[in-house]
Design a protein around this motif. Sequence first.
Motif, short mmCIF file in Angstrom:
data_model
loop_
_atom_site.label_atom_id
_atom_site.label_comp_id
_atom_site.label_asym_id
_atom_site.label_seq_id
_atom_site.Cartn_x
_atom_site.Cartn_y
_atom_site.Cartn_z
N TYR A 84 1.71 8.87 5.68
CA TYR A 84 0.58 8.46 4.85
C TYR A 84 -0.25 7.42 5.60
CZ TYR A 84 -2.04 7.67 0.56
OH TYR A 84 -3.04 7.61 -0.38
N SER A 85 -1.54 7.67 5.69
CA SER A 85 -2.47 6.72 6.33
C SER A 85 -2.97 5.75 5.26
CB SER A 85 -3.64 7.50 6.95
OG SER A 85 -4.57 6.61 7.53
N LEU A 86 -2.66 4.47 5.41
CA LEU A 86 -2.97 3.48 4.39
C LEU A 86 -4.39 2.96 4.55
CD1 LEU A 86 0.37 1.46 4.56
CD2 LEU A 86 -0.21 3.32 3.00
N LYS A 87 -5.07 2.80 3.44
CA LYS A 87 -6.46 2.35 3.45
C LYS A 87 -6.54 0.83 3.33
CE LYS A 87 -7.70 6.59 3.65
NZ LYS A 87 -8.13 7.14 4.96
N HIS A 88 -7.45 0.25 4.12
CA HIS A 88 -7.54 -1.21 4.20
C HIS A 88 -7.91 -1.84 2.86
CE1 HIS A 88 -8.07 -5.07 6.22
NE2 HIS A 88 -9.14 -5.25 5.46
N LYS A 89 -8.64 -1.14 2.02
CA LYS A 89 -9.06 -1.72 0.75
C LYS A 89 -7.88 -2.19 -0.08
CE LYS A 89 -11.93 -0.76 -3.31
NZ LYS A 89 -12.77 0.25 -4.00
N LEU A 90 -6.80 -1.40 -0.10
CA LEU A 90 -5.60 -1.77 -0.86
C LEU A 90 -4.57 -2.48 0.02
CD1 LEU A 90 -4.82 1.27 -3.19
CD2 LEU A 90 -5.36 -1.05 -3.89
N PHE A 91 -4.49 -2.05 1.29
CA PHE A 91 -3.43 -2.53 2.17
C PHE A 91 -4.04 -3.35 3.31
CE2 PHE A 91 -2.12 1.45 0.20
CZ PHE A 91 -0.88 1.13 -0.34
N GLY A 92 -4.43 -4.60 2.97
CA GLY A 92 -5.02 -5.46 3.98
C GLY A 92 -4.06 -5.74 5.12
N GLN A 93 -2.86 -6.16 4.76
CA GLN A 93 -1.79 -6.37 5.75
C GLN A 93 -0.46 -6.12 5.08
OE1 GLN A 93 -2.24 -9.66 8.43
NE2 GLN A 93 -0.06 -9.76 8.88
N PRO A 94 -0.04 -4.84 5.00
CA PRO A 94 1.22 -4.51 4.32
C PRO A 94 2.43 -5.02 5.09
CG PRO A 94 0.31 -2.57 5.42
CD PRO A 94 -0.71 -3.65 5.55
N GLU A 95 3.28 -5.79 4.40
CA GLU A 95 4.41 -6.45 5.06
C GLU A 95 5.75 -6.16 4.42
OE1 GLU A 95 4.62 -8.40 7.75
OE2 GLU A 95 2.50 -8.59 8.27
N GLY A 96 5.79 -6.04 3.10
CA GLY A 96 7.07 -5.89 2.40
C GLY A 96 7.12 -4.61 1.59
N ILE A 97 8.32 -4.03 1.49
CA ILE A 97 8.50 -2.80 0.73
C ILE A 97 9.89 -2.80 0.12
CG2 ILE A 97 9.20 -1.56 2.83
CD1 ILE A 97 8.02 0.99 1.56
N CYS A 98 10.00 -2.35 -1.14
CA CYS A 98 11.30 -2.23 -1.80
C CYS A 98 11.17 -1.28 -2.98
CB CYS A 98 11.84 -3.59 -2.24
SG CYS A 98 10.94 -4.35 -3.62
N PHE A 99 12.32 -0.93 -3.57
CA PHE A 99 12.36 -0.03 -4.72
C PHE A 99 13.15 -0.69 -5.85
CE2 PHE A 99 11.96 2.82 -1.07
CZ PHE A 99 10.95 3.67 -1.47
N THR A 100 12.79 -0.32 -7.07
CA THR A 100 13.65 -0.65 -8.20
C THR A 100 14.76 0.39 -8.24
OG1 THR A 100 12.50 0.75 -9.80
CG2 THR A 100 11.60 -1.46 -9.45
#
Length: 301
Positions: free
Chosen positions: A260-276
């Motif tokens: 997935y190519s992330l768009k800057h509008k939502l993902f300025g600098q994506p750093e963390g990821i997790c799941f419930t």
Amino acid sequence: MRFYKHILMRLKPLTKLLIIIIVISTLGCAQSTKNETNKVVSSISSSSYDLKQPDLMFKLPYDLEEISGLSYFRDSIVVAVQDEVGKLFFYDYNLGKVVEEYRFGKDGDYEGVELAGQSIYIVKANGDLFELDISSKNVNKIETPLNSKNDIEGLAYDKISNQLILACKGSSDIGDNDNKGKGFYRFDLTNRRLDENPWLVLPNKKIQKFIKSKGGKRKVSEFKPSGVAIHPITNEVYILAHGGKWLVTLSQSMEVSAVYSLKHKLFGQPEGICFTPSGDLLISNEGQGDRGTLLFYKYQK
């Protein structure tokens, strides 16, 4: 144009029909290629998550402008670190505020955090791990063979193997190893040792091959992991990369299953990821001079 009309008028009806069939077939192929190209961009959103439209978006407090790591804690609470302060931040996204802070160490470059059993683990960019026992609040520092050249930026917990997964943004090599691609290493929580053989080496060309196989055109000129997490239901590995702005998923056989190519509008600098535990996805972004954000995506089974 008159020349072509003249030619068509002289053609027999059957010939005209054949030409029309060829034109329609060609247009259909072009549309199919276009759809296949779009499929690469929406391969995740069409199945489990629509990354273009988060279900919820939260503006984080200024203390978390430099948020660099994220892990699910309990209920609607995530635990986060930022890459300048040796402190844990417990953020309740239902309440929209930090409900607890806990200092575990000196200030430093902390890049990942993960809940594993009754402990919270934090990783520095140089590969050092810090283990916080939740009940006693004791903190134990664990040195690994990794160092600052590896530039560790992601930390995940594989509960099936009881291992932590450390993601290299920088060099993937340890000692004499010469790994061509971004490396991921395992720290075994049973024997308390890091396996110096990489668990995974992911080269750009492997991601590029997947994109090409789906008809995509974007080049993978940069891929620098900033976060990693394992899906609690599918056991797929999700790799977040702020360098290049990608989200890549790997199947249980470690093959690329989506890009997935992330768009800057939502993902300025994506750093963390997790799941419930139920599979809902959370991604955090650094603020870049403003407040950071937390994006919430409901799992679509």
